[in-house]
Design a protein around this motif. Sequence first.
Motif, PDB file in Angstrom:
ATOM      1  N   LYS A 158      33.689  49.876  39.314  1.00 55.22           N
ATOM      2  CA  LYS A 158      34.930  49.095  39.277  1.00 55.22           C
ATOM      3  C   LYS A 158      35.273  48.462  40.620  1.00 55.22           C
ATOM      4  N   GLU A 159      34.756  49.040  41.712  1.00 51.49           N
ATOM      5  CA  GLU A 159      35.014  48.456  43.031  1.00 51.49           C
ATOM      6  C   GLU A 159      34.364  47.083  43.192  1.00 51.49           C
ATOM      7  N   PHE A 160      33.405  46.753  42.324  1.00 49.91           N
ATOM      8  CA  PHE A 160      32.720  45.465  42.394  1.00 49.91           C
ATOM      9  C   PHE A 160      33.272  44.441  41.407  1.00 49.91           C
ATOM     10  N   ARG A 161      34.275  44.822  40.621  1.00 52.44           N
ATOM     11  CA  ARG A 161      34.812  43.908  39.607  1.00 52.44           C
ATOM     12  C   ARG A 161      35.300  42.587  40.202  1.00 52.44           C
ATOM     13  N   PRO A 162      36.132  42.585  41.253  1.00 54.34           N
ATOM     14  CA  PRO A 162      36.587  41.294  41.796  1.00 54.34           C
ATOM     15  C   PRO A 162      35.433  40.418  42.309  1.00 54.34           C
ATOM     16  N   PHE A 163      34.474  41.030  42.959  1.00 56.76           N
ATOM     17  CA  PHE A 163      33.310  40.320  43.464  1.00 56.76           C
ATOM     18  C   PHE A 163      32.520  39.704  42.303  1.00 56.76           C
ATOM     19  N   GLY A 164      32.285  40.498  41.269  1.00 61.05           N
ATOM     20  CA  GLY A 164      31.566  40.009  40.097  1.00 61.05           C
ATOM     21  C   GLY A 164      32.316  38.913  39.369  1.00 61.05           C
ATOM     22  N   ASP A 165      33.648  39.054  39.292  1.00 60.02           N
ATOM     23  CA  ASP A 165      34.446  38.014  38.647  1.00 60.02           C
ATOM     24  C   ASP A 165      34.316  36.686  39.395  1.00 60.02           C
ATOM     25  N   SER A 166      34.283  36.743  40.720  1.00 60.33           N
ATOM     26  CA  SER A 166      34.143  35.501  41.487  1.00 60.33           C
ATOM     27  C   SER A 166      32.775  34.866  41.254  1.00 60.33           C
ATOM     28  N   LEU A 167      31.732  35.681  41.134  1.00 59.60           N
ATOM     29  CA  LEU A 167      30.397  35.135  40.844  1.00 59.60           C
ATOM     30  C   LEU A 167      30.340  34.539  39.442  1.00 59.60           C
TER      31      LEU A 167
END
Length: 156
Positions: free
Chosen positions: A35-44
């Motif tokens: 879940k810590e990577f959700r914002p990063f993944g959403d931007s990609l």
Amino acid sequence: LLGGSTPFKRWHLPTLKSLLESLKDSGKIILLGGKEFRPFGDSLAKEFPNVYNLSGKISLRESSTLLKSSSLFIGQDSGLTHIAASLGVPTIGLYGATDPKRTAPLGKYVRLIFKPPACGPCWGKKKCQKPICIETISAEEIELEARRLLEEVNRL
């Protein structure tokens, strides 16, 4: 896969973006991670129309089920890389600070990319300002290895 359990295992962002750009016409790309990577993944996912971010949105069991139907998995030294390999999914593991001789998954369709610098493998103990061990792996190398692996799998 977006991230590893520790910073020295994580994707080099320019490499990941370059790889996603080169794979934009290759079908769906699903990003997995915590879940810590959700914002990063959403931007990609906003930047690349064929990218779908499931980081932090599905369970490990659901990720495993999804991996079973994948044609290829590319990830760093992580649990999901081992799961993909154990399921027989063609897998490319990226290694930098860790030694694949000790930690890499096994399997007929597992390929590793490892370009250890003189200072490694350090297992993340050196706290580098710039993790050159993972940054030296290029998107072109990953894409070439992916194509070779998929050609081998498709010959059977």
